[in-house]
Design a protein around this motif. Structure first.
Motif, PDB file in Angstrom:
ATOM      1  N   UNK A   1      -0.317  -5.586  -0.896  1.00  0.00           N
ATOM      2  CA  UNK A   1      -1.050  -5.049   0.248  1.00  0.00           C
ATOM      3  C   UNK A   1      -2.514  -4.843  -0.123  1.00  0.00           C
ATOM      4  N   UNK A   2      -3.078  -5.800  -0.755  1.00  0.00           N
ATOM      5  CA  UNK A   2      -4.462  -5.823  -1.290  1.00  0.00           C
ATOM      6  C   UNK A   2      -4.906  -4.499  -1.926  1.00  0.00           C
ATOM      7  N   UNK A   3      -6.084  -3.985  -1.639  1.00  0.00           N
ATOM      8  CA  UNK A   3      -6.666  -2.942  -2.519  1.00  0.00           C
ATOM      9  C   UNK A   3      -6.230  -1.517  -2.151  1.00  0.00           C
ATOM     10  N   UNK A   4      -4.924  -1.286  -2.021  1.00  0.00           N
ATOM     11  CA  UNK A   4      -4.430   0.061  -1.711  1.00  0.00           C
ATOM     12  C   UNK A   4      -4.594   0.971  -2.947  1.00  0.00           C
ATOM     13  N   UNK A   5      -4.168   2.220  -2.809  1.00  0.00           N
ATOM     14  CA  UNK A   5      -4.404   3.210  -3.883  1.00  0.00           C
ATOM     15  C   UNK A   5      -3.810   2.766  -5.229  1.00  0.00           C
ATOM     16  N   UNK A   6      -2.542   2.324  -5.236  1.00  0.00           N
ATOM     17  CA  UNK A   6      -1.930   1.980  -6.531  1.00  0.00           C
ATOM     18  C   UNK A   6      -2.495   0.673  -7.094  1.00  0.00           C
ATOM     19  N   UNK A   7      -2.791  -0.290  -6.218  1.00  0.00           N
ATOM     20  CA  UNK A   7      -3.344  -1.566  -6.707  1.00  0.00           C
ATOM     21  C   UNK A   7      -4.758  -1.349  -7.237  1.00  0.00           C
ATOM     22  N   UNK A   8      -5.521  -0.493  -6.548  1.00  0.00           N
ATOM     23  CA  UNK A   8      -6.859  -0.180  -7.067  1.00  0.00           C
ATOM     24  C   UNK A   8      -6.736   0.534  -8.406  1.00  0.00           C
ATOM     25  N   UNK A   9      -5.651   1.302  -8.575  1.00  0.00           N
ATOM     26  CA  UNK A   9      -5.413   1.967  -9.867  1.00  0.00           C
ATOM     27  C   UNK A   9      -5.179   0.929 -10.963  1.00  0.00           C
ATOM     28  N   UNK A  10      -4.387  -0.099 -10.644  1.00  0.00           N
ATOM     29  CA  UNK A  10      -4.150  -1.170 -11.625  1.00  0.00           C
ATOM     30  C   UNK A  10      -5.481  -1.780 -12.044  1.00  0.00           C
ATOM     31  N   UNK A  11      -6.334  -2.059 -11.058  1.00  0.00           N
ATOM     32  CA  UNK A  11      -7.626  -2.685 -11.371  1.00  0.00           C
ATOM     33  C   UNK A  11      -8.518  -1.714 -12.138  1.00  0.00           C
ATOM     34  N   UNK A  12      -8.467  -0.437 -11.751  1.00  0.00           N
ATOM     35  CA  UNK A  12      -9.299   0.572 -12.422  1.00  0.00           C
ATOM     36  C   UNK A  12      -8.898   0.687 -13.897  1.00  0.00           C
ATOM     37  N   UNK A  13      -7.597   0.864 -14.130  1.00  0.00           N
ATOM     38  CA  UNK A  13      -7.122   1.031 -15.511  1.00  0.00           C
ATOM     39  C   UNK A  13      -7.308  -0.271 -16.293  1.00  0.00           C
ATOM     40  N   UNK A  14      -6.938  -1.383 -15.659  1.00  0.00           N
ATOM     41  CA  UNK A  14      -7.027  -2.682 -16.335  1.00  0.00           C
ATOM     42  C   UNK A  14      -8.457  -3.090 -16.641  1.00  0.00           C
TER      43      UNK A  14
ATOM     44  N   UNK B   1       9.310  -3.602  -5.389  1.00  0.00           N
ATOM     45  CA  UNK B   1       8.742  -4.601  -4.482  1.00  0.00           C
ATOM     46  C   UNK B   1       7.271  -4.861  -4.793  1.00  0.00           C
ATOM     47  N   UNK B   2       6.510  -3.810  -5.090  1.00  0.00           N
ATOM     48  CA  UNK B   2       5.055  -3.938  -5.262  1.00  0.00           C
ATOM     49  C   UNK B   2       4.648  -4.540  -6.613  1.00  0.00           C
ATOM     50  N   UNK B   3       5.600  -4.588  -7.560  1.00  0.00           N
ATOM     51  CA  UNK B   3       5.263  -5.097  -8.899  1.00  0.00           C
ATOM     52  C   UNK B   3       4.507  -6.434  -8.905  1.00  0.00           C
ATOM     53  N   UNK B   4       5.004  -7.471  -8.176  1.00  0.00           N
ATOM     54  CA  UNK B   4       4.281  -8.747  -8.257  1.00  0.00           C
ATOM     55  C   UNK B   4       2.845  -8.636  -7.761  1.00  0.00           C
ATOM     56  N   UNK B   5       2.622  -7.789  -6.750  1.00  0.00           N
ATOM     57  CA  UNK B   5       1.257  -7.598  -6.241  1.00  0.00           C
ATOM     58  C   UNK B   5       0.379  -6.981  -7.315  1.00  0.00           C
ATOM     59  N   UNK B   6       0.877  -5.922  -7.947  1.00  0.00           N
ATOM     60  CA  UNK B   6       0.087  -5.272  -9.013  1.00  0.00           C
ATOM     61  C   UNK B   6      -0.230  -6.274 -10.118  1.00  0.00           C
ATOM     62  N   UNK B   7       0.799  -7.041 -10.502  1.00  0.00           N
ATOM     63  CA  UNK B   7       0.598  -8.001 -11.605  1.00  0.00           C
ATOM     64  C   UNK B   7      -0.439  -9.057 -11.199  1.00  0.00           C
ATOM     65  N   UNK B   8      -0.313  -9.548  -9.958  1.00  0.00           N
ATOM     66  CA  UNK B   8      -1.248 -10.589  -9.487  1.00  0.00           C
ATOM     67  C   UNK B   8      -2.688 -10.068  -9.523  1.00  0.00           C
ATOM     68  N   UNK B   9      -2.871  -8.802  -9.105  1.00  0.00           N
ATOM     69  CA  UNK B   9      -4.237  -8.250  -9.088  1.00  0.00           C
ATOM     70  C   UNK B   9      -4.751  -8.002 -10.502  1.00  0.00           C
ATOM     71  N   UNK B  10      -3.875  -7.551 -11.374  1.00  0.00           N
ATOM     72  CA  UNK B  10      -4.292  -7.330 -12.771  1.00  0.00           C
ATOM     73  C   UNK B  10      -4.754  -8.655 -13.371  1.00  0.00           C
ATOM     74  N   UNK B  11      -3.969  -9.716 -13.112  1.00  0.00           N
ATOM     75  CA  UNK B  11      -4.262 -11.038 -13.686  1.00  0.00           C
ATOM     76  C   UNK B  11      -5.551 -11.611 -13.072  1.00  0.00           C
ATOM     77  N   UNK B  12      -5.676 -11.481 -11.746  1.00  0.00           N
ATOM     78  CA  UNK B  12      -6.883 -12.004 -11.083  1.00  0.00           C
ATOM     79  C   UNK B  12      -8.129 -11.312 -11.632  1.00  0.00           C
TER      80      UNK B  12
END
Ligand code: CMC
Length: 436
Positions: free
Chosen positions: A225-238, A383-394
């Motif tokens: 779900x693109x840059x939601x709170x948890x995905x932005x967290x992945x990008x922030x930490x990563x 369910x959200x794992x692949x999204x988080x991984x995709x954003x971390x990798x991108x």
């Protein structure tokens, strides 16, 4: 290329405007501070694009959600969750050979190292599955330090996707005092998860195709779900070059909150409270409209959707299908539908464009499937794992990535002298350390 002009203290500055493939417009302020000395202030980042991304497109005004260009409705109708994971992470659907190898790896890697299984014996029975999931994902970097090796990133990814499912199922088995059930190589991802949750040594367990399909679809609607709170967290930490497992463990913690993934559990708590209150849903709609009540309609509203969340449309349909097929009736379904009807006609919700979101119906579906309420947010995380991984990798592969380090506008005291202990007065606020 168009540009945007900013006039600050009478001086004009020009900034480039970039336009995405779906015509979304952004003013590129990368050089703003360097050129003007000023920063932008945007609490909650509602107007801030933190990156460019080619993973997921959302049009919140019209209720569109696409993964790598493919509409969510089409994926839910025809795809299996593992191929959606592949699509999000690697950018295209796998062909039959790639898909077979991917599924094989997902099963092979789903077993846990015996010392990792011992961890489950040491969590207290009060442990929430999200606490266990987050801790176990962080622990993966202790067992697999090769996660730091960029050349092994595909192995690290498949390991995480495969083992997280086992962690979630084991945390449930632990909470009910039953032995863990090992994954099977002849089952799909969804069927394996259901078996690991519900099979017991005492009885033969056959996975219901209705439940397998429902779980497959639930996992797909949550996948990104693109840059939601948890995905932005992945990008922030990563962005600090933290490894994949630590970054995703942080995202699991971010997801847990009731304003984010924890809303699915909060929705059922709310519907149960209304049920106990004689089904008086109007009272709760009125309460949600009063700001000082501190109560919100859980599962309603969204930062991006100003229209019906397309995931809620899919799940609402699936609720009727699954309940019908299983012959289950749930009084909470009627309460949820009545709540939705009245809220959608109410001026307060209409003016603010508050519609049901993904969490409004997902909890009802999980309940019908026999998944306990404490597991709901862990299901969202799977369910959200692949999204988080995709954003971390991108993010890791994007040469434009810099460590995430926002600025602030300081509004605290100006330079203040240190007060010696004997001259200090008792302050107005006293911290309370009592346990009641
Ligand atoms: N019930 C009652 N009023 C609400 C609700 C709600 N659920 N959501 C927003 N509002 C009101 C809010 O009081 C505000 O009113 P006003 O403009 O008069 O001050 C207005 O609508 C805008 O709300 P906001 O809090 O500024 O919006 P936001 O974008 O910051 O927050 C949200 C989005 C999802 C956190 C919020 O809508 C909410 O708290 N919803 C309930 C929790 C929930 O369902 N969360 C799951 C989100 S979807 C799954 C996910 O992505 O995790």
């Amino acid at each position: 290329m168009s540009t945007a002009k900013l006039i600050l203290d009478g001086k004009e500055h020009e900034f480039p405007v970039i336009v995405g493939t779906e015509q979304e417009t952004a003013i590129d302020i990368t050089t703003l501070r360097q050129r003007t000395g000023a920063i932008t202030l945007d609490p909650g980042y509602a107007n801030t694009g933190s990156c460019v991304s080619s993973i997921t497109f959302i049009d919140g005004e019209t209720g569109i959600l696409r993964y790598r260009g493919i509409p969510i409705e089409d994926l839910c109708a025809s795809a299996k969750f593992p191929e959606v994971c592949y699509l999000l992470i690697y950018g295209h659907l796998p062909n039959s050979e790639e898909g077979a190898e991917w599924r094989r790896q997902l099963t092979l890697n789903s077993f846990l190292h015996q010392s990792m299984i011992n961890f489950f014996d040491h969590f207290p029975v009060t442990a929430h599955p999200m606490a266990i999931l987050s801790a176990m994902v962080a622990t993966l970097s202790a067992f697999y330090p090769d996660v730091m090796d960029d050349k092994k990133i595909d192995l690290s990814i498949v390991r995480l996707l495969a083992k997280a499912k086992t962690f979630a199922a084991y945390s449930f088995k632990k909470s009910i005092g039953e032995p863990a059930v090992y994954p099977r190589t002849d089952h799909s991802y969804a069927a394996n998860f259901l078996r690991m949750m519900f099979a017991t040594p005492a009885e033969f367990y056959e996975v219901s195709p209705v439940l397998e399909n429902a779980l497959n679809m639930l996992l797909i609607v949550h996948a990104d779900h693109e840059q939601n709170c948890s995905t932005s967290t992945v990008r922030m930490v990563g962005s600090s070059l933290s490894n994949l497992y630590s970054s995703i463990s942080a995202a699991i913690s971010a997801l847990w909150g009731p304003l984010h993934g924890g809303a699915n559990e909060a929705v059922i708590n709310m519907l149960q409270a209304i049920h106990r209150d004689g089904g008086n849903y109007r009272k709760y709609v009125d309460m949600a409209k009063k700001k000082d009540s501190g109560f919100r309609l859980m599962g309603f509203g969204h930062r991006v959707y100003k229209n019906y969340d397309p995931r809620a449309t899919i799940l609402k349909r699936e609720v009727d299908l699954v309940l019908g097929a299983l012959g289950v009736t749930d009084p909470l379904v009627d309460i949820a539908k009545n709540l939705e009807d009245i809220a959608l006609k109410d001026d307060f919700f209409v003016e603010r464009k508050l519609y049901p979101n993904v969490d409004f119906y997902s909890g009802i579906l999980y309940r019908a499937m026999g998944i306990p309420m404490e597991m709901f947010t862990a299901m969202f995380a799977l369910g959200r794992l692949p999204g988080w991984i995709a954003h971390w990798k991108e993010m890791r592969e994007d040469p434009a990535t810099r460590i995430h380090r926002p600025r602030q506008v300081y509004v605290g005291p100006n330079k203040t002298a240190f007060t010696p202990l004997e001259k200090r007065e008792r302050s107005a606020y006293q911290p309370k350390f009592t346990k009641e």
